[in-house]
Design a protein around this motif. Structure first.
Motif, PDB file in Angstrom:
ATOM      1  N   VAL A 169      44.929  38.314  47.701  1.00 52.44           N
ATOM      2  CA  VAL A 169      45.514  38.165  46.366  1.00 52.44           C
ATOM      3  C   VAL A 169      45.807  39.535  45.777  1.00 52.44           C
ATOM      4  O   VAL A 169      44.919  40.390  45.704  1.00 52.44           O
ATOM      5  CB  VAL A 169      44.564  37.399  45.425  1.00 52.44           C
ATOM      6  CG1 VAL A 169      45.117  37.364  44.007  1.00 52.44           C
ATOM      7  CG2 VAL A 169      44.326  35.987  45.946  1.00 52.44           C
ATOM      8  N   HIS A 170      47.053  39.727  45.352  1.00 53.69           N
ATOM      9  CA  HIS A 170      47.442  40.973  44.699  1.00 53.69           C
ATOM     10  C   HIS A 170      47.921  40.656  43.289  1.00 53.69           C
ATOM     11  O   HIS A 170      48.724  39.748  43.091  1.00 53.69           O
ATOM     12  CB  HIS A 170      48.576  41.655  45.469  1.00 53.69           C
ATOM     13  CG  HIS A 170      48.198  42.076  46.844  1.00 53.69           C
ATOM     14  ND1 HIS A 170      47.754  43.351  47.141  1.00 53.69           N
ATOM     15  CD2 HIS A 170      48.163  41.388  48.013  1.00 53.69           C
ATOM     16  CE1 HIS A 170      47.487  43.432  48.436  1.00 53.69           C
ATOM     17  NE2 HIS A 170      47.726  42.255  48.979  1.00 53.69           N
ATOM     18  N   LEU A 171      47.438  41.412  42.327  1.00 55.05           N
ATOM     19  CA  LEU A 171      47.911  41.251  40.956  1.00 55.05           C
ATOM     20  C   LEU A 171      47.834  42.582  40.234  1.00 55.05           C
ATOM     21  O   LEU A 171      47.121  43.497  40.669  1.00 55.05           O
ATOM     22  CB  LEU A 171      47.117  40.193  40.194  1.00 55.05           C
ATOM     23  CG  LEU A 171      45.692  40.507  39.764  1.00 55.05           C
ATOM     24  CD1 LEU A 171      45.312  39.593  38.594  1.00 55.05           C
ATOM     25  CD2 LEU A 171      44.706  40.295  40.895  1.00 55.05           C
ATOM     26  N   GLY A 172      48.577  42.652  39.145  1.00 57.18           N
ATOM     27  CA  GLY A 172      48.568  43.865  38.342  1.00 57.18           C
ATOM     28  C   GLY A 172      47.373  43.885  37.413  1.00 57.18           C
ATOM     29  O   GLY A 172      46.259  44.246  37.799  1.00 57.18           O
ATOM     30  N   PHE A 173      47.575  43.409  36.195  1.00 59.44           N
ATOM     31  CA  PHE A 173      46.530  43.543  35.189  1.00 59.44           C
ATOM     32  C   PHE A 173      46.295  42.194  34.522  1.00 59.44           C
ATOM     33  O   PHE A 173      47.134  41.691  33.780  1.00 59.44           O
ATOM     34  CB  PHE A 173      46.925  44.590  34.149  1.00 59.44           C
ATOM     35  CG  PHE A 173      47.232  45.929  34.761  1.00 59.44           C
ATOM     36  CD1 PHE A 173      46.215  46.806  35.111  1.00 59.44           C
ATOM     37  CD2 PHE A 173      48.541  46.299  35.035  1.00 59.44           C
ATOM     38  CE1 PHE A 173      46.492  48.028  35.699  1.00 59.44           C
ATOM     39  CE2 PHE A 173      48.829  47.524  35.613  1.00 59.44           C
ATOM     40  CZ  PHE A 173      47.802  48.386  35.949  1.00 59.44           C
ATOM     41  N   ALA A 174      45.134  41.588  34.820  1.00 60.48           N
ATOM     42  CA  ALA A 174      44.728  40.370  34.125  1.00 60.48           C
ATOM     43  C   ALA A 174      44.002  40.770  32.844  1.00 60.48           C
ATOM     44  O   ALA A 174      43.355  41.819  32.774  1.00 60.48           O
ATOM     45  CB  ALA A 174      43.818  39.535  35.008  1.00 60.48           C
ATOM     46  N   ASP A 175      44.103  39.949  31.843  1.00 60.71           N
ATOM     47  CA  ASP A 175      43.536  40.253  30.529  1.00 60.71           C
ATOM     48  C   ASP A 175      42.025  40.008  30.547  1.00 60.71           C
ATOM     49  O   ASP A 175      41.541  38.950  30.147  1.00 60.71           O
ATOM     50  CB  ASP A 175      44.216  39.391  29.462  1.00 60.71           C
ATOM     51  CG  ASP A 175      43.872  39.850  28.054  1.00 60.71           C
ATOM     52  OD1 ASP A 175      43.249  40.924  27.913  1.00 60.71           O
ATOM     53  OD2 ASP A 175      44.229  39.142  27.099  1.00 60.71           O
ATOM     54  N   THR A 176      41.299  41.022  31.033  1.00 66.15           N
ATOM     55  CA  THR A 176      39.845  40.942  31.134  1.00 66.15           C
ATOM     56  C   THR A 176      39.230  42.210  30.555  1.00 66.15           C
ATOM     57  O   THR A 176      39.925  43.183  30.272  1.00 66.15           O
ATOM     58  CB  THR A 176      39.399  40.798  32.604  1.00 66.15           C
ATOM     59  OG1 THR A 176      39.755  42.003  33.308  1.00 66.15           O
ATOM     60  CG2 THR A 176      40.065  39.605  33.271  1.00 66.15           C
ATOM     61  N   ASP A 177      37.910  42.204  30.435  1.00 65.61           N
ATOM     62  CA  ASP A 177      37.212  43.372  29.890  1.00 65.61           C
ATOM     63  C   ASP A 177      37.439  44.625  30.738  1.00 65.61           C
ATOM     64  O   ASP A 177      37.443  45.741  30.219  1.00 65.61           O
ATOM     65  CB  ASP A 177      35.712  43.088  29.794  1.00 65.61           C
ATOM     66  CG  ASP A 177      35.361  42.050  28.740  1.00 65.61           C
ATOM     67  OD1 ASP A 177      36.221  41.778  27.883  1.00 65.61           O
ATOM     68  OD2 ASP A 177      34.244  41.500  28.787  1.00 65.61           O
ATOM     69  N   MET A 178      37.628  44.453  32.044  1.00 63.76           N
ATOM     70  CA  MET A 178      37.743  45.600  32.936  1.00 63.76           C
ATOM     71  C   MET A 178      38.916  46.501  32.556  1.00 63.76           C
ATOM     72  O   MET A 178      38.825  47.729  32.683  1.00 63.76           O
ATOM     73  CB  MET A 178      37.885  45.134  34.393  1.00 63.76           C
ATOM     74  CG  MET A 178      38.013  46.274  35.398  1.00 63.76           C
ATOM     75  SD  MET A 178      38.144  45.713  37.118  1.00 63.76           S
ATOM     76  CE  MET A 178      36.441  45.285  37.465  1.00 63.76           C
ATOM     77  N   VAL A 179      40.028  45.905  32.102  1.00 66.94           N
ATOM     78  CA  VAL A 179      41.219  46.704  31.778  1.00 66.94           C
ATOM     79  C   VAL A 179      41.606  46.567  30.307  1.00 66.94           C
ATOM     80  O   VAL A 179      42.744  46.793  29.941  1.00 66.94           O
ATOM     81  CB  VAL A 179      42.400  46.319  32.688  1.00 66.94           C
ATOM     82  CG1 VAL A 179      42.099  46.642  34.132  1.00 66.94           C
ATOM     83  CG2 VAL A 179      42.769  44.846  32.529  1.00 66.94           C
ATOM     84  N   ALA A 180      40.641  46.221  29.477  1.00 65.80           N
ATOM     85  CA  ALA A 180      40.939  45.973  28.064  1.00 65.80           C
ATOM     86  C   ALA A 180      41.555  47.186  27.372  1.00 65.80           C
ATOM     87  O   ALA A 180      42.391  47.050  26.473  1.00 65.80           O
ATOM     88  CB  ALA A 180      39.671  45.544  27.329  1.00 65.80           C
ATOM     89  N   ALA A 181      41.167  48.384  27.792  1.00 65.39           N
ATOM     90  CA  ALA A 181      41.630  49.591  27.121  1.00 65.39           C
ATOM     91  C   ALA A 181      42.993  50.087  27.627  1.00 65.39           C
ATOM     92  O   ALA A 181      43.567  51.000  27.032  1.00 65.39           O
ATOM     93  CB  ALA A 181      40.600  50.704  27.278  1.00 65.39           C
ATOM     94  N   LEU A 182      43.499  49.508  28.696  1.00 69.52           N
ATOM     95  CA  LEU A 182      44.766  49.986  29.253  1.00 69.52           C
ATOM     96  C   LEU A 182      45.956  49.426  28.475  1.00 69.52           C
ATOM     97  O   LEU A 182      46.035  48.210  28.265  1.00 69.52           O
ATOM     98  CB  LEU A 182      44.887  49.583  30.725  1.00 69.52           C
ATOM     99  CG  LEU A 182      43.935  50.251  31.698  1.00 69.52           C
ATOM    100  CD1 LEU A 182      44.204  49.744  33.110  1.00 69.52           C
ATOM    101  CD2 LEU A 182      44.067  51.765  31.656  1.00 69.52           C
ATOM    102  N   PRO A 183      46.899  50.284  28.080  1.00 71.00           N
ATOM    103  CA  PRO A 183      48.067  49.827  27.313  1.00 71.00           C
ATOM    104  C   PRO A 183      49.158  49.295  28.231  1.00 71.00           C
ATOM    105  O   PRO A 183      50.248  49.870  28.343  1.00 71.00           O
ATOM    106  CB  PRO A 183      48.499  51.096  26.585  1.00 71.00           C
ATOM    107  CG  PRO A 183      48.155  52.202  27.535  1.00 71.00           C
ATOM    108  CD  PRO A 183      46.885  51.763  28.225  1.00 71.00           C
ATOM    109  N   VAL A 184      48.882  48.188  28.907  1.00 69.92           N
ATOM    110  CA  VAL A 184      49.823  47.634  29.873  1.00 69.92           C
ATOM    111  C   VAL A 184      50.031  46.149  29.599  1.00 69.92           C
ATOM    112  O   VAL A 184      49.229  45.500  28.928  1.00 69.92           O
ATOM    113  CB  VAL A 184      49.299  47.816  31.314  1.00 69.92           C
ATOM    114  CG1 VAL A 184      49.221  49.282  31.688  1.00 69.92           C
ATOM    115  CG2 VAL A 184      47.940  47.150  31.485  1.00 69.92           C
TER     116      VAL A 184
END
Length: 233
Positions: A169-184
């Motif tokens: 499985v490949h994905l960009g950025f799911a809306d989770t705590d791990m990437v919460a701070a990324l402006p994407v």
């Protein structure tokens, strides 16, 4: 192809973020039981979910889980960590820790549970990669996902003889705590889980969850300079 209804699933890192979304979607599709692991498990309100302790970096922890959980036929290698570790200036111990969790962790699970999947008819092994498996700019984290992609492709060959479906499985950025701070731009965890489970049930070997991932994979045929991951979209 793998039928989710009536299955017994294991989701590592299954109590938060994308892992929890996988657990929820498995239940929606009629999974009979879901084992959701975490280093510090929290109980679920749904009687079909059993929360279990697991540290994927610990051989004994993985072995104990495999000894206890013998009825699994669908496994989601979802547990992972993300530390801010550039290759040249990052803390080398953090780099090693990410490889231990993101690469050797899924391999430990695959080795421990391959015989169980075989005994239960083959089933499915689902490894969670990233668009950073192919794209530059992710530092040590991206390197771990590239390694996991390679590992998954080899496991697909090694497990074919026991009729185990291996899904990358490949994905960009799911809306989770791990990437919460990324402006994407982010896809919801629930939508990501739905797309992944659709692919598993279709019999896919690879699932590309979102447009940005499809763009990066298409760029593999071009110059390497085109593989930089866009994080400000």
């Amino acid at each position: 192809m793998t039928t989710i209804a009536g299955s017994v699933a294991l989701v590592t890192g299954g109590r938060r973020g994308l892992g929890k979304a996988f657990v929820d979607e498995l239940l929606v599709r009629g999974a009979k039981k879901v084992y959701a692991t975490a280093r510090k498990p929290a109980p679920s309100d749904d009687e079909r979910v059993e929360a279990l302790a697991l540290d994927v970096t610990d051989d004994a922890s993985v072995a104990a889980l495999a000894e206890r959980v013998r009825d699994v036929d669908v496994i989601f290698n979802n547990a992972g960590v993300l530390y801010p570790a550039p290759l040249l200036t990052g803390d080398l111990q953090q780099v090693k820790d990410m490889f231990d969790t993101n690469v050797y962790g899924p391999l430990r699970i695959a080795k421990a549970f391959a015989p169980i999947l075989a005994d239960n008819g083959g089933g499915a092994l689902v490894d969670i990669h990233s668009l950073l498996s192919w794209g530059a700019g992710g530092g040590a984290y991206g390197a771990t996902k590239a390694a996991l992609w390679s590992l998954t492709n080899s496991l697909r060959i090694e497990l074919a003889g026991q009729n185990t479906q291996v899904v990358g499985v490949h994905l960009g950025f799911a809306d989770t705590d791990m990437v919460a701070a990324l402006p994407v731009e982010k896809i919801s965890a629930a939508d990501a889980a739905r797309i992944v489970l659709d692919g598993v049930e279709r019999g896919d070997s690879e699932v590309l969850v979102d447009d940005v991932t499809r763009e990066i994979k298409a760029a593999l045929a071009g110059p390497v300079e085109g593989l930089t991951v866009p994080i400000n979209r």
